[in-house]
Scaffold this motif. Sequence first.
Motif, PDB file in Angstrom:
ATOM      1  N   SER A 161       2.280  -4.294 -14.582  1.00 56.24           N
ATOM      2  CA  SER A 161       3.164  -3.255 -14.935  1.00 56.24           C
ATOM      3  C   SER A 161       2.614  -1.865 -15.001  1.00 56.24           C
ATOM      4  O   SER A 161       3.058  -0.852 -15.523  1.00 56.24           O
ATOM      5  CB  SER A 161       3.438  -3.624 -16.526  1.00 56.24           C
ATOM      6  N   GLN A 162       1.454  -1.706 -14.177  1.00 55.17           N
ATOM      7  CA  GLN A 162       1.106  -0.501 -13.927  1.00 55.17           C
ATOM      8  C   GLN A 162       1.417   0.041 -12.611  1.00 55.17           C
ATOM      9  O   GLN A 162       1.133  -0.503 -11.595  1.00 55.17           O
ATOM     10  CB  GLN A 162      -0.614  -0.493 -13.933  1.00 55.17           C
ATOM     11  N   LEU A 163       2.015   1.343 -12.758  1.00 57.82           N
ATOM     12  CA  LEU A 163       2.391   1.819 -11.641  1.00 57.82           C
ATOM     13  C   LEU A 163       1.527   3.021 -10.942  1.00 57.82           C
ATOM     14  O   LEU A 163       1.280   3.899 -11.951  1.00 57.82           O
ATOM     15  CB  LEU A 163       3.772   2.334 -11.375  1.00 57.82           C
ATOM     16  N   ASN A 164       0.737   2.926 -10.093  1.00 61.69           N
ATOM     17  CA  ASN A 164      -0.239   4.105  -9.638  1.00 61.69           C
ATOM     18  C   ASN A 164       0.285   4.934  -8.454  1.00 61.69           C
ATOM     19  O   ASN A 164       0.950   4.683  -7.533  1.00 61.69           O
ATOM     20  CB  ASN A 164      -1.443   3.602  -9.098  1.00 61.69           C
ATOM     21  N   ILE A 165       0.362   6.255  -8.697  1.00 61.25           N
ATOM     22  CA  ILE A 165       0.773   7.356  -7.663  1.00 61.25           C
ATOM     23  C   ILE A 165      -0.350   8.255  -7.338  1.00 61.25           C
ATOM     24  O   ILE A 165      -1.167   8.585  -8.276  1.00 61.25           O
ATOM     25  CB  ILE A 165       2.099   8.044  -8.370  1.00 61.25           C
ATOM     26  N   LEU A 166      -0.522   8.374  -6.126  1.00 64.03           N
ATOM     27  CA  LEU A 166      -1.616   9.376  -5.565  1.00 64.03           C
ATOM     28  C   LEU A 166      -1.451   9.622  -4.127  1.00 64.03           C
ATOM     29  O   LEU A 166      -0.614   9.059  -3.538  1.00 64.03           O
ATOM     30  CB  LEU A 166      -3.140   8.556  -5.694  1.00 64.03           C
ATOM     31  N   ASN A 167      -2.361  10.640  -3.802  1.00 64.66           N
ATOM     32  CA  ASN A 167      -1.993  11.147  -2.443  1.00 64.66           C
ATOM     33  C   ASN A 167      -3.567  10.973  -1.804  1.00 64.66           C
ATOM     34  O   ASN A 167      -4.403  10.812  -2.403  1.00 64.66           O
ATOM     35  CB  ASN A 167      -1.517  12.581  -2.294  1.00 64.66           C
ATOM     36  N   ARG A 193       8.018  15.885   0.019  1.00 63.89           N
ATOM     37  CA  ARG A 193       6.548  15.292   0.082  1.00 63.89           C
ATOM     38  C   ARG A 193       6.462  13.896  -0.588  1.00 63.89           C
ATOM     39  O   ARG A 193       6.909  13.993  -1.706  1.00 63.89           O
ATOM     40  CB  ARG A 193       5.618  16.262  -0.284  1.00 63.89           C
ATOM     41  N   GLN A 194       6.228  12.670   0.089  1.00 68.84           N
ATOM     42  CA  GLN A 194       6.181  11.608  -0.695  1.00 68.84           C
ATOM     43  C   GLN A 194       4.561  11.337  -1.186  1.00 68.84           C
ATOM     44  O   GLN A 194       3.755  11.541  -0.218  1.00 68.84           O
ATOM     45  CB  GLN A 194       6.751  10.514   0.216  1.00 68.84           C
ATOM     46  N   TYR A 195       4.300  10.594  -2.259  1.00 67.50           N
ATOM     47  CA  TYR A 195       3.062  10.334  -2.566  1.00 67.50           C
ATOM     48  C   TYR A 195       2.934   8.746  -2.322  1.00 67.50           C
ATOM     49  O   TYR A 195       4.187   8.020  -2.536  1.00 67.50           O
ATOM     50  CB  TYR A 195       2.827  10.684  -4.072  1.00 67.50           C
ATOM     51  N   SER A 196       1.934   8.211  -2.607  1.00 68.15           N
ATOM     52  CA  SER A 196       1.667   6.595  -2.119  1.00 68.15           C
ATOM     53  C   SER A 196       1.977   6.123  -3.592  1.00 68.15           C
ATOM     54  O   SER A 196       1.437   6.703  -4.518  1.00 68.15           O
ATOM     55  CB  SER A 196       0.499   6.371  -1.741  1.00 68.15           C
ATOM     56  N   THR A 197       2.297   4.908  -3.653  1.00 68.30           N
ATOM     57  CA  THR A 197       2.656   4.137  -4.892  1.00 68.30           C
ATOM     58  C   THR A 197       2.139   2.726  -4.665  1.00 68.30           C
ATOM     59  O   THR A 197       2.089   2.410  -3.677  1.00 68.30           O
ATOM     60  CB  THR A 197       4.109   4.113  -5.353  1.00 68.30           C
ATOM     61  N   SER A 198       1.581   2.197  -5.781  1.00 68.47           N
ATOM     62  CA  SER A 198       1.240   0.676  -5.678  1.00 68.47           C
ATOM     63  C   SER A 198       1.295   0.208  -7.183  1.00 68.47           C
ATOM     64  O   SER A 198       1.185   0.912  -8.138  1.00 68.47           O
ATOM     65  CB  SER A 198      -0.607   0.503  -5.233  1.00 68.47           C
ATOM     66  N   LEU A 199       1.853  -0.964  -7.115  1.00 72.92           N
ATOM     67  CA  LEU A 199       2.217  -1.654  -8.383  1.00 72.92           C
ATOM     68  C   LEU A 199       1.118  -2.783  -8.647  1.00 72.92           C
ATOM     69  O   LEU A 199       0.808  -3.699  -7.878  1.00 72.92           O
ATOM     70  CB  LEU A 199       3.587  -2.096  -8.285  1.00 72.92           C
TER      71      LEU A 199
END
Length: 122
Positions: free
Chosen positions: A116-122, A107-113
């Motif tokens: 220098s902040q990496l956000n991971i969410l579903n 299962r892959q979660y969305s990432t956005s940069l």
Amino acid sequence: MPYTPVNVSLTLTNQQYVALRTVNGTVVLPPGSSGRPDAGGLKGIIVVRQAGNSYLAFERNCPYRPFDACALVSVDRSGLFLRDSCCNSQFNLQGQVIGGPSPFPLRQYSTSLQGSQLNILN
């Protein structure tokens, strides 16, 4: 596979994420129930740096028999792929099945940069 909400932010300049400064570098985050701001997923999250500013994030819960307590994906010692020692399913660093009984990718979660902040969410 069981669902759990994911909303994690990592400051990539923090020393604990130094592995994410190189291509194919990986970091394993603890499960969301740990109460840490960098925790998430049902059994934790594996973050992989692709090339440049591209990052992937995967649930550590193996998709093959996900309700088994031992269904936990980790980074292989070689650092070249991911594996579940319970069922011996193997996944490449893009989360796709490369061996073992799992019929499904991780299962892959969305990432956005953002900076220098990496956000991971579903």
